[in-house]
Design an enzyme around this catalytic site. Structure first.
Site, PDB file in Angstrom:
ATOM      1  N   GLU A 317       0.831  -1.213   0.000  1.00 53.85           N
ATOM      2  CA  GLU A 317       0.000   0.000   0.000  1.00 53.85           C
ATOM      3  C   GLU A 317       0.863   1.260   0.000  1.00 53.85           C
ATOM      4  O   GLU A 317       0.533   2.246  -0.657  1.00 53.85           O
ATOM      5  CB  GLU A 317      -0.977  -0.008   1.188  1.00 53.85           C
ATOM      6  CG  GLU A 317      -1.877  -1.251   1.303  1.00 53.85           C
ATOM      7  CD  GLU A 317      -2.549  -1.674   0.004  1.00 53.85           C
ATOM      8  OE1 GLU A 317      -2.781  -0.812  -0.863  1.00 53.85           O
ATOM      9  OE2 GLU A 317      -2.837  -2.878  -0.153  1.00 53.85           O
ATOM     10  N   TYR A 402      -1.582  -7.895 -11.032  1.00 53.86           N
ATOM     11  CA  TYR A 402      -0.625  -7.827  -9.932  1.00 53.86           C
ATOM     12  C   TYR A 402       0.676  -8.565 -10.272  1.00 53.86           C
ATOM     13  O   TYR A 402       1.753  -7.988 -10.312  1.00 53.86           O
ATOM     14  CB  TYR A 402      -1.201  -8.475  -8.667  1.00 53.86           C
ATOM     15  CG  TYR A 402      -2.278  -7.668  -7.982  1.00 53.86           C
ATOM     16  CD1 TYR A 402      -1.977  -6.901  -6.865  1.00 53.86           C
ATOM     17  CD2 TYR A 402      -3.590  -7.677  -8.441  1.00 53.86           C
ATOM     18  CE1 TYR A 402      -2.957  -6.162  -6.223  1.00 53.86           C
ATOM     19  CE2 TYR A 402      -4.575  -6.951  -7.801  1.00 53.86           C
ATOM     20  CZ  TYR A 402      -4.254  -6.186  -6.698  1.00 53.86           C
ATOM     21  OH  TYR A 402      -5.227  -5.449  -6.066  1.00 53.86           O
TER      22      TYR A 402
HETATM   23  N1  BES Z   1      -5.783  -1.140  -4.599  1.00 55.69           N
HETATM   24  C1  BES Z   1      -5.862  -2.457  -4.085  1.00 55.69           C
HETATM   25  C2  BES Z   1      -7.231  -2.814  -3.574  1.00 55.69           C
HETATM   26  C3  BES Z   1      -8.338  -2.821  -4.607  1.00 55.69           C
HETATM   27  C4  BES Z   1      -8.109  -3.244  -5.895  1.00 55.69           C
HETATM   28  C5  BES Z   1      -9.606  -2.435  -4.249  1.00 55.69           C
HETATM   29  C6  BES Z   1      -9.151  -3.222  -6.820  1.00 55.69           C
HETATM   30  C7  BES Z   1     -10.630  -2.435  -5.169  1.00 55.69           C
HETATM   31  C8  BES Z   1     -10.393  -2.826  -6.461  1.00 55.69           C
HETATM   32  C9  BES Z   1      -4.848  -2.681  -2.970  1.00 55.69           C
HETATM   33  O1  BES Z   1      -3.654  -2.018  -3.155  1.00 55.69           O
HETATM   34  C10 BES Z   1      -4.518  -4.154  -2.953  1.00 55.69           C
HETATM   35  O2  BES Z   1      -4.030  -4.625  -3.935  1.00 55.69           O
HETATM   36  N2  BES Z   1      -4.796  -4.847  -1.859  1.00 55.69           N
HETATM   37  C11 BES Z   1      -4.525  -6.254  -1.719  1.00 55.69           C
HETATM   38  C12 BES Z   1      -3.322  -6.512  -0.893  1.00 55.69           C
HETATM   39  C13 BES Z   1      -2.033  -6.526  -1.644  1.00 55.69           C
HETATM   40  C14 BES Z   1      -0.896  -6.868  -0.700  1.00 55.69           C
HETATM   41  C15 BES Z   1      -2.012  -7.477  -2.808  1.00 55.69           C
HETATM   42  C16 BES Z   1      -5.689  -6.900  -0.992  1.00 55.69           C
HETATM   43  O3  BES Z   1      -6.571  -6.176  -0.550  1.00 55.69           O
HETATM   44  O4  BES Z   1      -5.709  -8.107  -0.857  1.00 55.69           O
HETATM   45 ZN    ZN Z   2      -2.522  -2.626  -4.767  1.00 60.00          ZN
END
Ligand code: BES
Ligand code: ZN
Length: 612
Positions: A317, A402
């Site tokens: 984050e 990702y």
């Molecule tokens: N920006 C994302 C969360 C998100 C993505 C919310 C798409 C809504 C739509 C955040 O940065 C994220 O990727 N969170 C991951 C954790 C990360 C360590 C891979 C999660 O929430 O699992």
């Molecule tokens: Zn993210």
């Protein structure tokens, strides 16, 4: 509908002329691409600043008030809305005198919501919309006191990404349209309000009356707020944590490295532009792991393990402070730019703080997860740049943007060498700071900086699967686990001394399908898996326990589903349950019982899965 470069340059001049001195938009805007997930018409009218004034009504579960848009262009102004009640719209030339004007609220689309069209009489520079949210607004979760740690007061928080902000603010909800904002938020006197914005009232006693001034322009999906019995604790330097009193100590302990994380990231990628970096730990029903709201990451309490083993989520984050918040995906088809670069940067921060071994191991675990998920995805969803026309942008949220994204970034690093690559990333963050960028814009920048790059960008971005030439990430820490796993399969004793959680995860996921209940019981007895405090390990163990009907873990499963709302964990559990007829009946019964406690986004995605 794409805006031509010259038109965009013209637009930029108008924007610059109308900017208040605080607005950081020194550079001309990039041409705004067509965003299929917004009704906004920036070439006719574009908003650069919002003035919010809202009352938080816990009794009725609504936000009520108004937003004033600072607008440039001849109009009409078209805003995105979702489940909002619009009371009145007014326009103003000077920001003092407002005149009512008739609006048109179009038909509501299931995914996009409804367009709100407001004509702009000659010279109008401000548009005020008076409105109220719906108790079921998708961006908002209204928690009862029982759903919080303290159990004494209700709680509210927002989740804007990708296209939910329109359900609490009528606005041009496209990631390419950045805004600054001011907000006045009013609630009960004993409640604390935080926003992803500068916050002077951080350490003061709650007053119920808050104002914020966010003078850095951000995409609408990053506008965020939380209200409840929240307290702040300074961790050190620019960093701190907000959470309910009961979780303050645990959060403080888990995040002692927070300030070093910010420093590490800065040394790699250039100065941190957002002043403070604080983390808000939410109640357990928070539907995602973490959300990179600027200055104030929102995070799930399931990362508080006591051993810092899941802090990579915070590195992730924090990394968004560069990739995502500073340089933003222009449309949701470009989401991989946000998440792929962030996942790469996350690896680099982890490497500085915890060493290359751990960082590579975490990457290897993610790649294994990607390969597993990729096998279930249709070819069109394996592309980095994905076509989302007519689809919910949530459908693009898989491990492809990702992890495949991060692998591409790593492939570029490997091809040009780390020193050159680091200079490239810094230049990228500087050049596109406070702007939104398309995949094409990224490709062009790579080609400009590395004209002789021997890497098929087109294959990576526009073709399914992972190119054969992709970097191979190996981790001896995981190889060690494989050795023990082979021994275990032969019934021999295994050595698990000082295994880190990722090693356990790797072990559990690799256990053979024909594992017996006796073997499960013996693993459980030795390593206390049902009782683990690590949410990732527990999740993997509960999946196995459902699959093999391991009775001793069932009470923990039910308790977990009742308290935790993080989709990444609970969706696969419901999915695993639904694989057998009696399991499906049980899943439905459990869901019926727990549904009210889940976030609307999580609830609807699980509902859809159980309806199949
Ligand atoms: N920006 C994302 C969360 C998100 C993505 C919310 C798409 C809504 C739509 C955040 O940065 C994220 O990727 N969170 C991951 C954790 C990360 C360590 C891979 C999660 O929430 O699992
Ligand atoms: Zn993210």
């Amino acid at each position: 509908m794409r805006v031509s470069t010259t038109a965009a340059a013209g637009l930029a001049i108008i924007l610059l002329a109308s900017c208040s001195p605080k607005i950081q938009q020194e550079k001309p805007r990039l041409p705004l691409p067509k965003d299929v997930h917004s009704y906004a018409n920036p070439e006719q009218a574009v908003v650069s600043h919002l003035d919010l004034s809202l009352r938080v009504d816990f009794e009725r579960k609504v936000l009520n008030g108004s937003v004033i848009h600072s607008v440039t262009g001849k109009g009409p102004l078209v805003l995105d809305t979702k489940d909002l009640t619009i009371f009145k719209t007014e326009t103003s030339v000077d920001g003092q005198v407002y005149r009512p004007i008739e609006f048109k609220l179009g038909a509501s689309d299931k995914i996009l919501g409804a367009p709100l069209e407001i004509p702009l009489p000659e010279g109008s520079k401000f548009v005020r919309v008076s409105y109220e949210t719906s108790p079921t607004a998708v961006a908002l979760q209204w928690l009862t006191p029982e759903q919080t740690a303290g159990k004494s007061a209700p709680y509210l928080y927002t989740q804007g990404q990708p296209i939910y902000t329109r359900s609490w603010i009528p606005l041009q909800d496209s990631p390419a349209i950045r805004v600054t904002f001011k907000a006045k938020i009013q609630t009960q006197p004993n409640f604390f309000v935080v926003m992803g914005a500068p916050n002077d009232q951080r350490t003061a006693a709650p007053t119920g009356d808050y104002s914020f001034d966010m003078n850095q322009s951000i995409p609408p999906y990053l506008i965020s707020m939380a209200v409840g019995e929240i307290q702040f604790r300074l961790i050190g330097g620019r960093t701190g944590v907000y959470t309910e009193k009961l979780m303050l100590d645990a959060a403080n302990k888990e995040f002692v490295d927070l300030n070093s994380m910010v420093q590490a990231a800065e040394q790699l990628f250039g100065s941190y532009r957002w002043d403070r970096y604080d983390v808000l730990i939410l109640p357990p029903s928070f539907p995602i792991g973490g959300m990179e709201n600027p200055r104030l990451t929102f995070a799930t309490p399931t990362i508080l393990t006591g051993d810092k083993s899941l802090v990579s989520l915070i590195s992730h984050e924090l990394a968004h402070s560069w990739s995502g918040n500073l340089v933003t995906n222009a449309t949701w088809s470009d989401f991989w730019l946000n998440e792929g670069i962030t996942t790469y940067v996350e690896r680099r921060i982890q490497e500085v703080l915890f060493g290359r071994q751990r960082s590579e191991m975490e990457f290897a675990v993610e790649i294994a997860e990607l390969n597993q998920e990729m096998a279930t995805l249709p070819a069109k969803d394996q592309l980095l740049h994905i076509d989302l026309k007519g689809r919910d942008p949530e459908e693009g949220v898989t491990l492809v943007p990702y992890v495949k994204g991060a692998l591409l970034i790593r492939a570029i690093e490997d091809a040009v060498g780390r020193d050159r690559f680091d200079l490239f990333l810094r230049a990228y963050f500087d050049k596109f700071a406070f702007q939104s960028i398309t995949t094409e814009g990224f490709e062009n920048f790579v080609k400009e900086k590395f004209p002789d790059l021997k890497l098929d960008l087109k294959e990576w971005i526009y073709k399914p699967g992972i190119p054969a030439s992709a970097p191979k990430i190996s981790s001896y820490l995981l190889s060690e686990v494989d050795v023990e796993l082979e021994k275990w399969k032969k019934g021999q004793a295994i050595r698990v001394i000082e295994w880190v959680p990722q090693q356990w995860l790797h072990f559990l996921r690799a256990l053979p399908d024909n594992i017996t209940l006796d073997q499960m019981a013996s693993l459980d007895k030795q390593y206390r898996l049902t009782k683990t405090g690590n949410s990732e390990i527990l999740d993997a163990w509960l999946i196995l326990s459902i699959r093999h009907k391991y009775a001793p873990a069932q009470p923990r499963l039910e308790e977990f589903l009742q308290t935790v709302g993080r989709q990444k964990f609970i969706k696969p559990l419901y999915e695993e349950l639904a694989k057998t007829p009696d399991g499906k009946a049980r899943a439905k019964a459990l869901f019926a019982k727990n549904k009210a406690a889940y976030h609307p986004i999580a609830a609807s995605s699980i509902e859809a899965l159980l309806a199949k």
